[in-house]
Design an enzyme around this catalytic site. Structure first.
Site, short mmCIF file in Angstrom:
data_model
loop_
_atom_site.label_atom_id
_atom_site.label_comp_id
_atom_site.label_asym_id
_atom_site.label_seq_id
_atom_site.Cartn_x
_atom_site.Cartn_y
_atom_site.Cartn_z
N ASP A 44 0.84 -1.20 0.00
CA ASP A 44 0.00 0.00 0.00
C ASP A 44 0.88 1.25 0.00
O ASP A 44 0.39 2.37 -0.10
CB ASP A 44 -1.01 -0.01 1.16
CG ASP A 44 -0.35 0.12 2.53
OD1 ASP A 44 0.87 -0.04 2.63
OD2 ASP A 44 -1.10 0.38 3.51
N SER A 45 2.20 1.04 0.05
CA SER A 45 3.14 2.16 -0.16
C SER A 45 2.93 2.76 -1.55
O SER A 45 3.46 3.84 -1.83
CB SER A 45 4.59 1.69 0.00
OG SER A 45 4.83 0.55 -0.82
N ASP A 83 -0.87 -6.36 -0.29
CA ASP A 83 -0.95 -5.67 1.00
C ASP A 83 -2.38 -5.19 1.22
O ASP A 83 -2.93 -4.49 0.36
CB ASP A 83 0.00 -4.45 0.91
CG ASP A 83 0.49 -4.00 2.24
OD1 ASP A 83 0.24 -4.69 3.24
OD2 ASP A 83 1.18 -2.96 2.27
N LYS A 113 -0.68 -9.48 3.04
CA LYS A 113 0.00 -8.95 4.22
C LYS A 113 -0.97 -8.06 4.98
O LYS A 113 -1.73 -7.30 4.36
CB LYS A 113 1.24 -8.14 3.81
CG LYS A 113 1.95 -7.50 5.02
CD LYS A 113 3.30 -6.91 4.67
CE LYS A 113 3.22 -5.53 4.08
NZ LYS A 113 2.60 -4.50 4.94
N GLU A 115 -1.05 -5.21 8.16
CA GLU A 115 -0.39 -4.45 9.22
C GLU A 115 -1.02 -4.93 10.53
O GLU A 115 -2.22 -4.82 10.73
CB GLU A 115 -0.56 -2.95 9.00
CG GLU A 115 0.31 -2.48 7.85
CD GLU A 115 0.49 -0.98 7.78
OE1 GLU A 115 0.13 -0.27 8.74
OE2 GLU A 115 1.01 -0.52 6.75
N GLU A 182 9.29 -3.45 10.70
CA GLU A 182 9.64 -2.14 10.10
C GLU A 182 10.10 -1.16 11.16
O GLU A 182 9.43 -0.96 12.18
CB GLU A 182 8.41 -1.59 9.35
CG GLU A 182 8.70 -0.22 8.71
CD GLU A 182 7.68 0.22 7.67
OE1 GLU A 182 6.76 -0.56 7.33
OE2 GLU A 182 7.82 1.37 7.20
O1 KIV Z 1 3.51 -1.07 1.75
C1 KIV Z 1 4.69 -1.45 1.76
O2 KIV Z 1 5.46 -1.27 0.81
C2 KIV Z 1 5.17 -2.12 2.96
C3 KIV Z 1 6.63 -2.41 3.06
C4 KIV Z 1 7.37 -1.17 3.34
C5 KIV Z 1 6.93 -3.47 4.03
O3 KIV Z 1 4.41 -2.41 3.83
#
Ligand code: KIV
Length: 272
Positions: A44-45, A83, A113, A115, A182
């Site tokens: 989600d980055s 994510d 993934k 959080e 992180e």
């Molecule tokens: O969203 C993302 O790219 C992440 C990584 C920085 C682990 O969660």
């Protein structure tokens, strides 16, 4: 390339460290896979990296699903992890399962993934029970930026470090196959890596995790800013600036398109 099962059992622990990078589109994912990166995270980055937001909070399930589909279409061997964006999980179990399921069923991800926190322990267990592999994420969890008051290092006091250790154990027990750590002290990440059977993947967490992850736009040097714990391994920004400038100059000077880029068709003359 490692599978979810390899990461769960630290199959590669005695081998080289696990490599993970983000990618948000097909051509980038193709290059990342060609470089034999083990895991591709559709993070989600993307909110900050490519969608023009100043945090990850506005990223939607549809955006992650669409980008994950693009990545999955071209990736054959690397593990693709989608994510789950802010509030796409944890509000109700039913919606969390549906949204996570979309990433696997519709978008072709191998795993998702989350959080993580106390609120994701039961959810992790339920998703794993249903056959959805879960990568956990502790330490700095950027979806909590408003609660944390910024993107600072986490786990820097004894109590905070203990809480991360407890959550790491709880997520391993709940069935997570891997854990992203992180922006935590390197010694804390090293201790958790030692403690867990599942593999840890660090970002800003020192050299002693089982693997490392970075954001692709930081690695290639596309973004204007990158966090201090990251490293630019290239300067794609300068390359793009010079290509775009050269294009503009060539159009304005009449040099482009040249004869080699144009075609005249004889039949097309009495049509006006
Ligand atoms: O969203 C993302 O790219 C992440 C990584 C920085 C682990 O969660």
């Amino acid at each position: 390339m490692p599978t979810v099962a390899d990461l769960r059992s630290k199959g590669r622990k005695t081998d080289e460290p696990i490599t993970m990078l983000t990618a948000y589109d097909a051509p980038t994912a193709e290059l990342v896979e060609q470089a034999e990166i083990d895991v591709i995270l559709v993070g989600d980055s993307m909110g900050n990296a490519v969608l023009g937001h100043d945090s990850t909070l506005p990223v939607t399930t549809e955006e992650v699903e669409s980008r994950t589909s693009a990545v999955s279409r071209v990736v054959e061997d690397s593990l693709v992890v989608a994510d789950m964006p802010f509030l796409s999980f944890g509000v109700s179990e039913e919606d969390s399962i549906k949204n996570a399921g979309r990433m696997i069923k519709e978008a072709g991800a191998d795993a998702i993934k989350l959080e993580s926190g106390p609120h994701t322990i039961e959810l992790t267990e339920r998703l794993v029970e249903l056959g959805i592999p879960v990568m956990a994420h502790l330490g700095l969890t950027p979806q909590r930026v408003n609660q944390l008051g910024g993107y600072g290092r986490q786990g820097t006091t004894e109590d905070a470090a203990k809480e991360i250790v407890e959550l790491a154990r709880a997520h391993e027990e709940a069935g997570a196959f891997s854990l992203v750590l992180e922006h935590v002290p390197a010694n804390l990440a090293a201790g958790i890596t030692e403690e867990l059977d599942i593999s840890t993947i660090g970002i800003g967490a020192g050299p002693n995790c089982d693997g490392q992850v970075l954001v692709i736009t930081d690695v290639i040097g596309l973004g204007e800013w990158s966090p201090p714990f990251s490293k630019r391994f290239g300067d794609v920004r300068s390359e793009m600036e010079s290509a775009v400038g050269a294009y503009k100059d060539a159009v304005e000077s009449g040099e482009f398109p040249g004869e080699e880029h144009s075609e005249t068709v004889e039949e097309v003359k009495d049509v006006y």
